[in-house]
Design a protein around this motif. Sequence first.
Motif, PDB file in Angstrom:
ATOM      1  N   ALA A 153       0.852  -1.185   0.000  1.00  0.00           N
ATOM      2  CA  ALA A 153       0.000   0.000   0.000  1.00  0.00           C
ATOM      3  C   ALA A 153       0.890   1.237   0.000  1.00  0.00           C
ATOM      4  O   ALA A 153       1.956   1.259   0.619  1.00  0.00           O
ATOM      5  CB  ALA A 153      -0.912   0.005   1.231  1.00  0.00           C
TER       6      ALA A 153
ATOM      7  N   ASP B  69      -9.452   1.545  -7.364  1.00  0.00           N
ATOM      8  CA  ASP B  69      -8.073   1.632  -6.901  1.00  0.00           C
ATOM      9  C   ASP B  69      -7.133   1.435  -8.083  1.00  0.00           C
ATOM     10  O   ASP B  69      -7.493   0.813  -9.095  1.00  0.00           O
ATOM     11  CB  ASP B  69      -7.789   0.571  -5.840  1.00  0.00           C
ATOM     12  CG  ASP B  69      -8.431   0.917  -4.503  1.00  0.00           C
ATOM     13  OD1 ASP B  69      -8.339   2.086  -4.106  1.00  0.00           O
ATOM     14  OD2 ASP B  69      -9.037   0.017  -3.882  1.00  0.00           O
TER      15      ASP B  69
ATOM     16  N   THR C 165      -2.644   3.930  -5.602  1.00  0.00           N
ATOM     17  CA  THR C 165      -3.042   3.379  -4.318  1.00  0.00           C
ATOM     18  C   THR C 165      -2.101   2.291  -3.835  1.00  0.00           C
ATOM     19  O   THR C 165      -1.769   2.218  -2.657  1.00  0.00           O
ATOM     20  CB  THR C 165      -4.464   2.804  -4.414  1.00  0.00           C
ATOM     21  OG1 THR C 165      -5.271   3.642  -5.232  1.00  0.00           O
ATOM     22  CG2 THR C 165      -5.086   2.665  -3.040  1.00  0.00           C
ATOM     23  N   PHE C 166      -1.667   1.436  -4.775  1.00  0.00           N
ATOM     24  CA  PHE C 166      -0.820   0.299  -4.436  1.00  0.00           C
ATOM     25  C   PHE C 166       0.299   0.176  -5.454  1.00  0.00           C
ATOM     26  O   PHE C 166       0.250   0.778  -6.533  1.00  0.00           O
ATOM     27  CB  PHE C 166      -1.629  -1.003  -4.409  1.00  0.00           C
ATOM     28  CG  PHE C 166      -2.810  -0.965  -3.478  1.00  0.00           C
ATOM     29  CD1 PHE C 166      -2.641  -1.159  -2.117  1.00  0.00           C
ATOM     30  CD2 PHE C 166      -4.091  -0.713  -3.963  1.00  0.00           C
ATOM     31  CE1 PHE C 166      -3.726  -1.117  -1.262  1.00  0.00           C
ATOM     32  CE2 PHE C 166      -5.176  -0.670  -3.113  1.00  0.00           C
ATOM     33  CZ  PHE C 166      -4.995  -0.868  -1.755  1.00  0.00           C
TER      34      PHE C 166
ATOM     35  N   VAL D 102      -3.990  -1.300   7.617  1.00  0.00           N
ATOM     36  CA  VAL D 102      -4.637  -0.824   6.400  1.00  0.00           C
ATOM     37  C   VAL D 102      -6.139  -1.009   6.538  1.00  0.00           C
ATOM     38  O   VAL D 102      -6.599  -2.091   6.916  1.00  0.00           O
ATOM     39  CB  VAL D 102      -4.133  -1.608   5.167  1.00  0.00           C
ATOM     40  CG1 VAL D 102      -4.801  -1.100   3.911  1.00  0.00           C
ATOM     41  CG2 VAL D 102      -2.628  -1.479   5.063  1.00  0.00           C
TER      42      VAL D 102
ATOM     43  N   VAL E  32      -9.914  -0.897   1.867  1.00  0.00           N
ATOM     44  CA  VAL E  32      -8.816  -0.814   0.916  1.00  0.00           C
ATOM     45  C   VAL E  32      -8.258  -2.187   0.606  1.00  0.00           C
ATOM     46  O   VAL E  32      -8.074  -2.577  -0.531  1.00  0.00           O
ATOM     47  CB  VAL E  32      -7.703   0.115   1.441  1.00  0.00           C
ATOM     48  CG1 VAL E  32      -6.493   0.054   0.533  1.00  0.00           C
ATOM     49  CG2 VAL E  32      -8.208   1.540   1.550  1.00  0.00           C
ATOM     50  N   THR E  33      -8.016  -2.974   1.655  1.00  0.00           N
ATOM     51  CA  THR E  33      -7.412  -4.291   1.421  1.00  0.00           C
ATOM     52  C   THR E  33      -8.343  -5.200   0.669  1.00  0.00           C
ATOM     53  O   THR E  33      -7.893  -6.117  -0.016  1.00  0.00           O
ATOM     54  CB  THR E  33      -7.028  -4.947   2.759  1.00  0.00           C
ATOM     55  OG1 THR E  33      -8.209  -5.042   3.576  1.00  0.00           O
ATOM     56  CG2 THR E  33      -5.987  -4.130   3.478  1.00  0.00           C
TER      57      THR E  33
ATOM     58  N   VAL F 132      -7.472  -4.645  -3.208  1.00  0.00           N
ATOM     59  CA  VAL F 132      -6.129  -4.630  -3.763  1.00  0.00           C
ATOM     60  C   VAL F 132      -5.921  -5.828  -4.662  1.00  0.00           C
ATOM     61  O   VAL F 132      -6.415  -6.902  -4.390  1.00  0.00           O
ATOM     62  CB  VAL F 132      -5.069  -4.616  -2.634  1.00  0.00           C
ATOM     63  CG1 VAL F 132      -5.150  -5.855  -1.803  1.00  0.00           C
ATOM     64  CG2 VAL F 132      -3.664  -4.511  -3.209  1.00  0.00           C
TER      65      VAL F 132
END
Length: 577
Positions: free
Chosen positions: A335, A519, A540-541, A568, A572-573, A576
């Motif tokens: 991240a 994302d 974002t990542f 995190v 968000v996770t 990903v």
Amino acid sequence: MMARVLATFYVAAGIAGLFAACAPGAESDGRWVILSLAAGALSAGAVTFRWGARWPRHAYHWPVASGAVLVALVVVSSPGPATAMAAAALLAFAAVDACFFFSLPLAWLHMAFGISAVTAALMVQGEVPLSIALALDSIVVALGTVVRGLVIRASSASRDPLTGLANRRGFDDSLHELRSASSRTTKVLSAALIDLDHFKRINDTAGHEEGDRVLCRIADVWGRELPPGAVLARHGGDEFALLLPGVTGPDAVALVRRIAAQHPDIGVSVGVAECRPGETAAELMRRADHALYDAKRAGRGRCELDGGTDLELIRDLAAALAAGDVQVHYQPIVALPDGDVVGVEALARWTHPERGPVPPGEFVAAAEQSGLIHALGDHVLRTACADLAGVRTAAGLQVTLGVNVSGRELSDPGCADRVQAALAATGFPAGHLVVEVTESLVEGESATALATLHALRAACLTVSIDDFGTGYSSLSRLDTLPADVLKLDRAFVATLDASPRRAQMLRSLVSMCRALGLDVVAEGVETPEQEAAVRAVGCTFAQGWLYGRAVPLAEFVAGPGMSGGRRVPRDVTSSVA
């Protein structure tokens, strides 16, 4: 065609020589000279009929020039002016050959050489006035000029006026000639059909003039890079056809991929087939078309070889899958901006007992062509879900797992059910599984594949568009793509710190993605400078060698990225890739 024309003229000249040797008044020595020259012409015709098709174009300069010399020798040996003039008229054969085979400057050079030699021979013969010799020369020049005009007119009917390549008619003529030559000489022949991806969109958005420029660019690039003897044709619309005499199917695939890489902004799908013994031209092109269909169905931007997969490799791969010898490695995803590991991408790895490590591109392609892709995909999915179920990040959250899914898997109506069955069997949470598909696949025409993606999203899985930016997706399509994450192609990252315009473009793209709830993952981050660049544009990542290569599970879990770091947020996770 060149071989047949030249051989016919040599045989005709030889027969004419035999008649000349029988002319009344011919001395014994002169008769034998003419007979010897006639026999040489007949032998040259037979050799050309048998092997001339194998000769390169430049090799034909020698037999054409030799024909003029042969005519001059017959003229000198003729017993009288009538026979000498009849022999001199054979120079027309050499003139027609030169105008038929060669460019205009070379054709004029051959005619000048032949006319000079034969005129000198007539003067040496002594009984033909110079004015008569010059009259004959003018007839030969006129005949050659007219023949050249007819050849150009006829050839234009087989040419595409836009690109200058052969059209379908010219391609079909070349195909039948090369196919016949291949059957006679046992020389390999490969054919390819090349289709421009999303060409209609170029015409619709940029206009037909831009579409014409794209077609001409393809013709220029491929025409420049293809080997001598290859035949490239515009088969119609945005489709090109290619013949590669003397090139095997696998070598043709390698050649096509190398040339296609020279224009990465123009996507192409290619189907290749190698001619089989006893196969007709129509059957060869039918298999090339089938391979092209496979390339499009697998997501476009690919080159497929019909029936060209290594059967031994397929057998070994099937055995390896049955024995569980195909391993799954994991590459970390972090991240930004803190750099904490929050997820992984699962990647298949296979070490052959004899060949050693097999490149993923090679055995995955073999799996797709052989139908093993379903078994391979299911093995990677179940293994990865079982390995990572319960594996936590340093913040104590479930590691998010990204798994690549091919176009053939998504086109199977049972794909969504198999994914959910794997989740149920392994206990891996659906909200932390990311299905990664290529942009070209989502932009494809498979309604089943799109329905599968919608079904997976409805089951709480995340969909990631891999290699975004390599196809023709427009920004207006971002709100309609069945996706939650965009993975920028590594080509963007490689040039990001050196191109201010590209950085600004990506900054705008990332802002738009955020507004749409998407994302953005930057792939191929290898240096701290690249990390700073992707962080600056708002990604974002990030994923790449800077954070770690793909490694086995034990090495990944023991790595430094799995200890320490900030928490995190769950929303968000869960997205990903």
